[in-house]
Design a protein around this motif. Structure first.
Motif, PDB file in Angstrom:
ATOM      1  N   CYS A   9     142.001  62.666  -2.788  1.00  0.00           N
ATOM      2  CA  CYS A   9     141.638  61.523  -3.631  1.00  0.00           C
ATOM      3  C   CYS A   9     140.137  61.594  -3.921  1.00  0.00           C
ATOM      4  CB  CYS A   9     141.985  60.207  -2.927  1.00  0.00           C
ATOM      5  SG  CYS A   9     141.532  58.755  -3.916  1.00  0.00           S
ATOM      6  N   ASN A  11     138.472  59.141  -5.588  1.00  0.00           N
ATOM      7  CA  ASN A  11     137.996  57.817  -5.996  1.00  0.00           C
ATOM      8  C   ASN A  11     136.868  57.257  -5.142  1.00  0.00           C
ATOM      9  OD1 ASN A  11     139.405  57.273  -8.343  1.00  0.00           O
ATOM     10  ND2 ASN A  11     141.253  56.775  -7.200  1.00  0.00           N
ATOM     11  N   CYS A  12     136.648  57.828  -3.947  1.00  0.00           N
ATOM     12  CA  CYS A  12     135.502  57.374  -3.156  1.00  0.00           C
ATOM     13  C   CYS A  12     135.126  58.503  -2.200  1.00  0.00           C
ATOM     14  CB  CYS A  12     135.820  56.064  -2.415  1.00  0.00           C
ATOM     15  SG  CYS A  12     136.561  56.277  -0.780  1.00  0.00           S
ATOM     16  N   MET A  14     135.293  58.977   0.858  1.00  0.00           N
ATOM     17  CA  MET A  14     136.164  59.289   2.007  1.00  0.00           C
ATOM     18  C   MET A  14     137.037  60.507   1.732  1.00  0.00           C
ATOM     19  SD  MET A  14     137.427  55.768   3.776  1.00  0.00           S
ATOM     20  CE  MET A  14     138.498  56.648   4.903  1.00  0.00           C
ATOM     21  N   GLY A  15     137.396  60.706   0.482  1.00  0.00           N
ATOM     22  CA  GLY A  15     138.168  61.896   0.104  1.00  0.00           C
ATOM     23  C   GLY A  15     139.445  62.070   0.905  1.00  0.00           C
ATOM     24  N   CYS A  16     140.259  61.051   0.978  1.00  0.00           N
ATOM     25  CA  CYS A  16     141.511  61.118   1.748  1.00  0.00           C
ATOM     26  C   CYS A  16     142.418  62.246   1.231  1.00  0.00           C
ATOM     27  CB  CYS A  16     142.268  59.798   1.643  1.00  0.00           C
ATOM     28  SG  CYS A  16     141.391  58.403   2.341  1.00  0.00           S
ATOM     29  N   ASN A  33     146.777  58.126   2.217  1.00  0.00           N
ATOM     30  CA  ASN A  33     145.794  57.281   1.541  1.00  0.00           C
ATOM     31  C   ASN A  33     145.405  56.113   2.436  1.00  0.00           C
ATOM     32  OD1 ASN A  33     148.607  56.624   0.927  1.00  0.00           O
ATOM     33  ND2 ASN A  33     147.775  54.883  -0.205  1.00  0.00           N
ATOM     34  N   THR A  34     144.109  55.769   2.383  1.00  0.00           N
ATOM     35  CA  THR A  34     143.618  54.640   3.171  1.00  0.00           C
ATOM     36  C   THR A  34     143.747  53.338   2.397  1.00  0.00           C
ATOM     37  OG1 THR A  34     142.077  56.127   4.254  1.00  0.00           O
ATOM     38  CG2 THR A  34     141.581  53.792   4.438  1.00  0.00           C
ATOM     39  N   CYS A  35     143.783  53.443   1.067  1.00  0.00           N
ATOM     40  CA  CYS A  35     143.913  52.220   0.265  1.00  0.00           C
ATOM     41  C   CYS A  35     144.821  52.481  -0.938  1.00  0.00           C
ATOM     42  CB  CYS A  35     142.538  51.713  -0.176  1.00  0.00           C
ATOM     43  SG  CYS A  35     141.785  52.703  -1.468  1.00  0.00           S
ATOM     44  N   ARG A  37     144.208  52.567  -4.017  1.00  0.00           N
ATOM     45  CA  ARG A  37     143.676  53.417  -5.086  1.00  0.00           C
ATOM     46  C   ARG A  37     144.135  54.869  -4.933  1.00  0.00           C
ATOM     47  NH1 ARG A  37     137.569  53.145  -6.060  1.00  0.00           N
ATOM     48  NH2 ARG A  37     137.417  52.889  -3.825  1.00  0.00           N
ATOM     49  N   GLY A  38     144.355  55.296  -3.701  1.00  0.00           N
ATOM     50  CA  GLY A  38     144.832  56.653  -3.466  1.00  0.00           C
ATOM     51  C   GLY A  38     146.224  56.855  -4.049  1.00  0.00           C
TER      52      GLY A  38
HETATM   53  S1  SF4 Z   1     142.630  56.551  -0.802  1.00  0.00           S
HETATM   54 FE1  SF4 Z   1     141.128  54.902  -0.971  1.00  0.00          FE
HETATM   55  S2  SF4 Z   1     139.780  55.227   0.796  1.00  0.00           S
HETATM   56 FE2  SF4 Z   1     140.885  57.163   0.471  1.00  0.00          FE
HETATM   57  S3  SF4 Z   1     139.547  58.396  -0.884  1.00  0.00           S
HETATM   58 FE3  SF4 Z   1     140.989  57.271  -2.195  1.00  0.00          FE
HETATM   59  S4  SF4 Z   1     139.875  55.417  -2.769  1.00  0.00           S
HETATM   60 FE4  SF4 Z   1     138.839  56.281  -0.994  1.00  0.00          FE
END
Ligand code: SF4
Length: 119
Positions: A9, A11-12, A14-16, A33-35, A37-38
């Motif tokens: 990911c 989007n932030c 953290m790069g999940c 995914n942690t959130c 958005r993933g």
């Molecule tokens: S899943 Fe959420 S926390 Fe993980 S990288 Fe994507 S945006 Fe960031």
């Protein structure tokens, strides 16, 4: 046919690492995914991947101007879109936020300057 895709990911920071189950071109499961958005990223990356282009345009006066697409464009069009941006005719002075291309190859994306460059 079912397959598993591993995506990162973007989007932030953290790069999940996402493990994505895909069946007949559709996302059937997402884990890692942690959130939320993933999950949304996995969905769009599998069904309609897009990217923002950042590059430079050389003005008619020979000065480089950094630019980017204001909206993401289809990933499969990166090469031709970059070529179209590079061949845009631009004259100094250029102001930050100035629209260089209004509709990049019919994608609906604007290309704007990310820095002011004067003569
Ligand atoms: S899943 Fe959420 S926390 Fe993980 S990288 Fe994507 S945006 Fe960031």
């Amino acid at each position: 046919m079912a397959e598993t895709r591993i995506l990162t990911c973007i989007n932030c920071p953290m790069g999940c690492e996402l493990t994505v189950g895909v069946e007949d071109g559709k996302v059937v499961s997402v884990s890692g995914n942690t959130c939320k958005r993933g999950e949304l990223y996995a969905e769009s990356e599998i069904t309609a991947p897009t990217r923002t282009i950042t590059t430079t345009v050389i003005t008619a006066e020979g000065r480089p101007v950094p630019v980017k697409t204001a909206q993401p464009i289809p990933k499969g069009m990166i090469f031709e879109c970059t070529a179209a941006i590079k061949s845009a005719e631009v004259h100094l002075p250029v102001k930050v936020g100035q629209v260089i291309i209004d509709d990049l190859l019919g994608t609906g994306a604007k290309v704007t300057a990310t820095k002011s460059v004067s003569e």
